[in-house]
Design a protein around this motif. Structure first.
Motif, PDB file in Angstrom:
ATOM      1  N   CYS A 145       0.874  -1.170   0.000  1.00  0.00           N
ATOM      2  CA  CYS A 145       0.000   0.000   0.000  1.00  0.00           C
ATOM      3  C   CYS A 145       0.917   1.227   0.000  1.00  0.00           C
ATOM      4  O   CYS A 145       1.560   1.523   1.003  1.00  0.00           O
ATOM      5  CB  CYS A 145      -0.888  -0.022   1.237  1.00  0.00           C
ATOM      6  N   LEU A 146       0.995   1.890  -1.148  1.00  0.00           N
ATOM      7  CA  LEU A 146       1.929   3.006  -1.321  1.00  0.00           C
ATOM      8  C   LEU A 146       1.182   4.235  -1.844  1.00  0.00           C
ATOM      9  O   LEU A 146       1.421   4.687  -2.969  1.00  0.00           O
ATOM     10  CB  LEU A 146       3.053   2.591  -2.275  1.00  0.00           C
ATOM     11  N   PRO A 147       0.283   4.809  -1.031  1.00  0.00           N
ATOM     12  CA  PRO A 147      -0.518   5.932  -1.516  1.00  0.00           C
ATOM     13  C   PRO A 147       0.287   7.194  -1.803  1.00  0.00           C
ATOM     14  O   PRO A 147      -0.173   8.049  -2.570  1.00  0.00           O
ATOM     15  CB  PRO A 147      -1.530   6.162  -0.389  1.00  0.00           C
ATOM     16  N   ASP A 148       1.477   7.308  -1.221  1.00  0.00           N
ATOM     17  CA  ASP A 148       2.264   8.530  -1.388  1.00  0.00           C
ATOM     18  C   ASP A 148       3.433   8.369  -2.356  1.00  0.00           C
ATOM     19  O   ASP A 148       4.287   9.258  -2.450  1.00  0.00           O
ATOM     20  CB  ASP A 148       2.764   9.016  -0.020  1.00  0.00           C
ATOM     21  N   VAL A 149       3.487   7.274  -3.074  1.00  0.00           N
ATOM     22  CA  VAL A 149       4.501   7.083  -4.104  1.00  0.00           C
ATOM     23  C   VAL A 149       3.858   7.465  -5.429  1.00  0.00           C
ATOM     24  O   VAL A 149       2.937   6.803  -5.888  1.00  0.00           O
ATOM     25  CB  VAL A 149       5.029   5.644  -4.125  1.00  0.00           C
ATOM     26  N   ASP A 150       4.331   8.571  -6.006  1.00  0.00           N
ATOM     27  CA  ASP A 150       3.688   9.150  -7.192  1.00  0.00           C
ATOM     28  C   ASP A 150       2.198   9.329  -6.899  1.00  0.00           C
ATOM     29  O   ASP A 150       1.840   9.858  -5.870  1.00  0.00           O
ATOM     30  CB  ASP A 150       3.945   8.311  -8.440  1.00  0.00           C
ATOM     31  N   SER A 151       1.353   8.840  -7.798  1.00  0.00           N
ATOM     32  CA  SER A 151      -0.087   8.979  -7.571  1.00  0.00           C
ATOM     33  C   SER A 151      -0.643   7.816  -6.761  1.00  0.00           C
ATOM     34  O   SER A 151      -1.843   7.729  -6.537  1.00  0.00           O
ATOM     35  CB  SER A 151      -0.822   9.075  -8.917  1.00  0.00           C
ATOM     36  N   GLY A 152       0.224   6.931  -6.307  1.00  0.00           N
ATOM     37  CA  GLY A 152      -0.166   5.787  -5.506  1.00  0.00           C
ATOM     38  C   GLY A 152       0.019   4.485  -6.263  1.00  0.00           C
ATOM     39  O   GLY A 152      -0.220   4.414  -7.466  1.00  0.00           O
ATOM     40  N   TYR A 153       0.470   3.461  -5.545  1.00  0.00           N
ATOM     41  CA  TYR A 153       0.617   2.114  -6.095  1.00  0.00           C
ATOM     42  C   TYR A 153       0.167   1.124  -5.044  1.00  0.00           C
ATOM     43  O   TYR A 153       0.472   1.284  -3.860  1.00  0.00           O
ATOM     44  CB  TYR A 153       2.074   1.823  -6.502  1.00  0.00           C
ATOM     45  N   PHE A 154      -0.539   0.094  -5.499  1.00  0.00           N
ATOM     46  CA  PHE A 154      -1.105  -0.884  -4.583  1.00  0.00           C
ATOM     47  C   PHE A 154      -0.959  -2.275  -5.194  1.00  0.00           C
ATOM     48  O   PHE A 154      -1.498  -2.540  -6.268  1.00  0.00           O
ATOM     49  CB  PHE A 154      -2.592  -0.581  -4.333  1.00  0.00           C
ATOM     50  N   ILE A 155      -0.180  -3.131  -4.526  1.00  0.00           N
ATOM     51  CA  ILE A 155      -0.125  -4.537  -4.915  1.00  0.00           C
ATOM     52  C   ILE A 155      -1.190  -5.217  -4.073  1.00  0.00           C
ATOM     53  O   ILE A 155      -1.130  -5.202  -2.836  1.00  0.00           O
ATOM     54  CB  ILE A 155       1.267  -5.151  -4.673  1.00  0.00           C
ATOM     55  N   HIS A 156      -2.186  -5.773  -4.731  1.00  0.00           N
ATOM     56  CA  HIS A 156      -3.311  -6.384  -4.038  1.00  0.00           C
ATOM     57  C   HIS A 156      -2.897  -7.692  -3.379  1.00  0.00           C
ATOM     58  O   HIS A 156      -2.034  -8.407  -3.901  1.00  0.00           O
ATOM     59  CB  HIS A 156      -4.445  -6.663  -5.023  1.00  0.00           C
ATOM     60  N   SER A 157      -3.533  -8.013  -2.288  1.00  0.00           N
ATOM     61  CA  SER A 157      -3.298  -9.303  -1.646  1.00  0.00           C
ATOM     62  C   SER A 157      -3.845 -10.412  -2.532  1.00  0.00           C
ATOM     63  O   SER A 157      -4.675 -10.184  -3.429  1.00  0.00           O
ATOM     64  CB  SER A 157      -3.991  -9.339  -0.283  1.00  0.00           C
ATOM     65  N   ALA A 158      -3.407 -11.633  -2.283  1.00  0.00           N
ATOM     66  CA  ALA A 158      -3.934 -12.772  -3.030  1.00  0.00           C
ATOM     67  C   ALA A 158      -5.432 -12.908  -2.799  1.00  0.00           C
ATOM     68  O   ALA A 158      -6.181 -13.284  -3.707  1.00  0.00           O
ATOM     69  CB  ALA A 158      -3.202 -14.053  -2.629  1.00  0.00           C
ATOM     70  N   ALA A 159      -5.901 -12.574  -1.600  1.00  0.00           N
ATOM     71  CA  ALA A 159      -7.346 -12.627  -1.309  1.00  0.00           C
ATOM     72  C   ALA A 159      -8.105 -11.640  -2.190  1.00  0.00           C
ATOM     73  O   ALA A 159      -9.158 -11.968  -2.748  1.00  0.00           O
ATOM     74  CB  ALA A 159      -7.597 -12.335   0.166  1.00  0.00           C
ATOM     75  N   THR A 160      -7.576 -10.442  -2.340  1.00  0.00           N
ATOM     76  CA  THR A 160      -8.217  -9.439  -3.195  1.00  0.00           C
ATOM     77  C   THR A 160      -8.178  -9.880  -4.649  1.00  0.00           C
ATOM     78  O   THR A 160      -9.180  -9.771  -5.369  1.00  0.00           O
ATOM     79  CB  THR A 160      -7.546  -8.068  -3.018  1.00  0.00           C
ATOM     80  N   ALA A 161      -7.037 -10.389  -5.103  1.00  0.00           N
ATOM     81  CA  ALA A 161      -6.932 -10.872  -6.486  1.00  0.00           C
ATOM     82  C   ALA A 161      -7.942 -11.988  -6.739  1.00  0.00           C
ATOM     83  O   ALA A 161      -8.606 -12.016  -7.780  1.00  0.00           O
ATOM     84  CB  ALA A 161      -5.505 -11.349  -6.775  1.00  0.00           C
ATOM     85  N   GLY A 162      -8.102 -12.890  -5.778  1.00  0.00           N
ATOM     86  CA  GLY A 162      -9.076 -13.972  -5.914  1.00  0.00           C
ATOM     87  C   GLY A 162     -10.505 -13.449  -5.959  1.00  0.00           C
ATOM     88  O   GLY A 162     -11.321 -13.907  -6.771  1.00  0.00           O
TER      89      GLY A 162
END
Length: 165
Positions: free
Chosen positions: A77-94
């Motif tokens: 969860c990187l909301p303050d890196v550029d406009s934000g970057y989020f690698i979703h959890s495997a649960a979210t991807a599923g």
């Protein structure tokens, strides 16, 4: 030429470097930007998140590099890196696969959305190993190549963190 396969030790090393850069970035964020940062973290995998990764693998065929990533990193969860970057959890991807299905990308037999940015664009890894980015904030829009593979994607993300220092 297919991208180099992701290695567990390489991902762990990437996490250590990203974590150190994020610590430094967060310590200077308020004076630099004039407002406090959000919660910027790259979370290491746990036994529970690894079981969720196994469930994702059972749900749909996913690229082996994504499995490797999820064996080391649960999510980012990187909301303050550029406009934000989020690698979703495997649960979210599923959950996304069950709700929306895989991303429809021409030339890929299956592509799994695993991340997004702060403006809603999606990142998917295809069976080719390439990482694709949606051209708009839509599951059904066009995707374009964003990185040769997950290692390239993580290297780009690491540079974005460092470039803000």
């Amino acid at each position: 030429m297919p991208p180099e396969r992701l290695d567990v030790e390489w991902v762990r090393s990437w996490w250590e470097q990203a974590d150190a850069a994020l610590t430094k970035l967060m310590s200077t964020f308020l004076p630099t930007h004039g407002f406090p940062p959000g919660d910027n973290t790259v979370t290491l995998a746990t036994d529970d998140s690894r079981r969720t990764t196994d469930a994702l693998v059972d749900l749909t065929p996913i690229h082996s590099d994504l499995t490797t990533l999820y064996r080391v990193i649960s999510e980012a969860c990187l909301p303050d890196v550029d406009s934000g970057y989020f690698i979703h959890s495997a649960a979210t991807a599923g959950r996304h696969v069950r709700e929306y299905g895989p991303a429809r990308i021409e030339g890929e037999s299956i592509a799994l959305v695993f991340a997004s940015d702060g403006v809603g664009c999606l990142f998917a890894v295809g069976d080719s190993g390439q990482v694709w980015k949606s051209t708009t904030a839509s599951w059904s829009d066009d995707f374009e190549v964003a990185a040769a593979g997950l290692q390239d994607f993580l290297e780009q993300l690491g540079r974005r963190i460092v470039n803000q220092l």
